[in-house]
Enzyme design. Structure first.
Site, PDB file in Angstrom:
ATOM      1  N   ASP A 214       0.871  -1.315   0.013  1.00 15.38           N
ATOM      2  CA  ASP A 214       0.129  -0.106   0.008  1.00 15.38           C
ATOM      3  C   ASP A 214       0.865   1.345   0.018  1.00 15.38           C
ATOM      4  O   ASP A 214       2.110   1.239   0.678  1.00 15.38           O
ATOM      5  CB  ASP A 214      -1.060   0.030   1.513  1.00 15.38           C
ATOM      6  CG  ASP A 214      -2.264   0.870   0.852  1.00 15.38           C
ATOM      7  OD1 ASP A 214      -3.363   0.342   0.716  1.00 15.38           O
ATOM      8  OD2 ASP A 214      -2.092   2.252   1.176  1.00 15.38           O
TER       9      ASP A 214
ATOM     10  N   ASP B 285       4.235   2.289  -3.709  1.00 15.96           N
ATOM     11  CA  ASP B 285       3.166   2.850  -4.554  1.00 15.96           C
ATOM     12  C   ASP B 285       3.111   1.765  -5.854  1.00 15.96           C
ATOM     13  O   ASP B 285       4.125   1.261  -6.327  1.00 15.96           O
ATOM     14  CB  ASP B 285       3.779   4.346  -5.251  1.00 15.96           C
ATOM     15  CG  ASP B 285       2.502   4.994  -6.214  1.00 15.96           C
ATOM     16  OD1 ASP B 285       1.482   4.112  -6.578  1.00 15.96           O
ATOM     17  OD2 ASP B 285       2.810   6.053  -6.384  1.00 15.96           O
TER      18      ASP B 285
ATOM     19  N   CYS C  58     -15.279  -1.965  -7.207  1.00 13.66           N
ATOM     20  CA  CYS C  58     -16.517  -1.935  -6.714  1.00 13.66           C
ATOM     21  C   CYS C  58     -17.288  -1.004  -7.416  1.00 13.66           C
ATOM     22  O   CYS C  58     -18.248  -0.204  -7.046  1.00 13.66           O
ATOM     23  CB  CYS C  58     -16.837  -1.889  -5.211  1.00 13.66           C
ATOM     24  SG  CYS C  58     -15.902  -0.144  -4.607  1.00 13.66           S
TER      25      CYS C  58
END
Length: 465
Positions: free
Chosen positions: A296, A323, A394
């Site tokens: 992350d 990154d 999502c």
């Protein structure tokens, strides 16, 4: 309604006052209603039933704000955006109770709004609030909507309280019936879904633990390690979550990890890993054998991954603060599989947060699509030949889903799409998308909206600068 104090004065109703406070805070400081209420309700001495009522009113007003404003504007001579914030939101609270809460009598809602206005606004607003809400109550079964034939997007936008630009997109993409069903589903509160931590307990044993605590639940339809809480005290279920026996996670998120199909002994990269829900699920499916690289860009958020995995008993995770857009610069080893569960516009999860629909924009979708492609290409060099990337969002928007995959495959011919459905733990109807991917919908599948594609690496490729 106000309560009488010992001296005969009216004490303000703490439920509606706190709901008003949350709405004002969101409007004036752009804060999230649910996050603000979590803190304030934890500090309050309200009864659990009163806390539930605060939450219902604040979230309901936020979710139905466009429709409420449409109704109020029919009966208020002053434009709503010209009213001060306090009476404007008191009107919304009153109208929500009248229109959506059958348990609250219209006179009670009107009187409570009047008392709040008397205490918190200037006298001239009291008569306005009283008159407008009484007219809403008198006409609640005969509210006109925009013309369905001449303004279809506006009609659906007002009726289901969604941004008109988003309704227009969905009408163009999905058609009338699909869009209306989706809008309707977005206004239904989602159930509490838990992923059972199979490192510690079986699904059957977990259901027994819930039953012992007076919580009714049933297995998920598509995810074999998920359960849906249907009744009882959710707080009792969440106690088991805090013990690491389960993780609160939508069924669509569980399906993502099953499609990744982690196996014991593999080395897997979880890009954009925080807060660790899918990382811990990968660990459970690997039976704590192998290695997970949890990456992350925010080192602080990796602490959430660490905390989650510790609670869930996952011991094979190595944290990688980096990154993902340049993942190949931070890792020298190759991996068997990569999960790229990217940040996205979240248009598939609007039912989850009352204010989410008002925070989206076409610009956000375009911005996310660019970031998503960069994250996908950043991990490509790390995958072994024969290895796999699972790309998931999502979002229900093609720009973030099929178009990102299309762009990646055009520039990375060493990857090919796989038929994603063959990796589903249980069949899911009506979920097919381009490139062998699947798309889940709230109204079709009872899950959050999601897009999941599986890409296999057939040869070594070049690093894209």
């Amino acid at each position: 309604m106000g309560r009488r104090g010992s001296g005969g004065e009216v004490a303000l109703d703490p439920v509606r006052r706190l709901a008003l406070e949350a709405l004002l805070r969101a409007e004036e400081q752009n804060s999230y209603v649910n996050l603000y209420l979590q803190t304030r309700l934890a500090e309050s001495n309200l009864h659990p039933r009163e806390k539930a009522l605060v939450t219902e009113i604040a979230n309901g007003v936020t979710r139905w704000r466009l429709y409420l404003d449409w109704v109020l504007s029919r009966f208020c001579k002053t434009p709503l955006d010209e009213l001060p914030p306090i009476p404007r939101n008191i009107l919304r609270i009153g109208a929500y109770q009248i229109l959506f809460m059958g348990s609250v009598a219209a006179p009670v809602a009107c009187n409570a709004a009047v008392e709040l206005t008397k205490a918190l606004s200037h006298p001239g607003m009291v008569a306005l609030v009283n008159a407008v809400l009484r007219r809403v109550a008198e006409n609640k079964d005969n509210i006109p909507l925009p013309d369905r034939d001449r303004e279809p997007a506006r009609f659906l936008s007002v009726k289901y309280s969604h941004p008109e630009w988003l309704v227009e997109r969905w009408l163009k993409e999905w058609g009338w019936e699909e869009t209306e069903a989706l809008l309707r589903a977005n206004n239904e509160p989602p159930p509490l879904v838990l992923r059972v931590n199979t490192l510690k307990v079986s699904v059957g044993e977990f259901l027994e633990l819930l039953e012992e605590r007076g919580v009714s639940a049933e297995p998920c339809k598509f995810a074999p390690d998920g359960v849906v809480v249907r009744g009882g005290d959710k707080g009792e279920a969440l106690k088991l979550v805090r013990k690491g026996l389960a993780y609160a996670q939508d069924e669509s998120a569980m399906i993502v990890t099953h499609i990744l199909s982690p196996r014991p002994g593999e080395k897997i990269l979880d890009d954009c890993a925080a807060p660790g829900g899918k990382t811990s699920h990968i660990g459970a499916l690997m039976q704590n054998q192998g290695e997970i690289l949890a990456m992350d860009v925010h080192e602080q958020r990796l602490k959430l991954v660490e905390k989650t995995c510790k609670r869930m008993g996952v011991t094979i995770v190595r944290l990688v603060p980096a990154d993902g857009r340049s993942a190949w610069l931070f890792l020298s080893e190759k991996v068997d599989k990569v999960l790229v569960d990217v940040p996205c516009s979240g248009t598939g999860t609007l039912r989850r947060r009352a204010d989410a629909r008002w925070r989206k924009s076409p610009e956000l979708i375009r911005e996310m699509a660019g970031l998503q492609y960069e994250l996908l290409r950043g991990v490509a060099p790390l995958v072994k030949v024969g290895g796999v990337i699972v790309y998931s969002t999502c979002s229900l928007e093609r720009e973030e889903d099929e178009e990102v995959v299309r762009r990646f495959l055009e520039r990375h011919p060493e990857f090919e799409p796989e038929e994603t459905r063959q990796y589903l733990p249980r069949p899911i109807p009506d979920c097919e998308a381009e490139f062998g991917a699947i798309r889940l919908f709230p109204h079709r599948h009872g899950t959050d909206g999601a897009f999941i594609a599986r890409l296999v690496k057939r040869a070594e490729g070049r690093v894209e600068e």
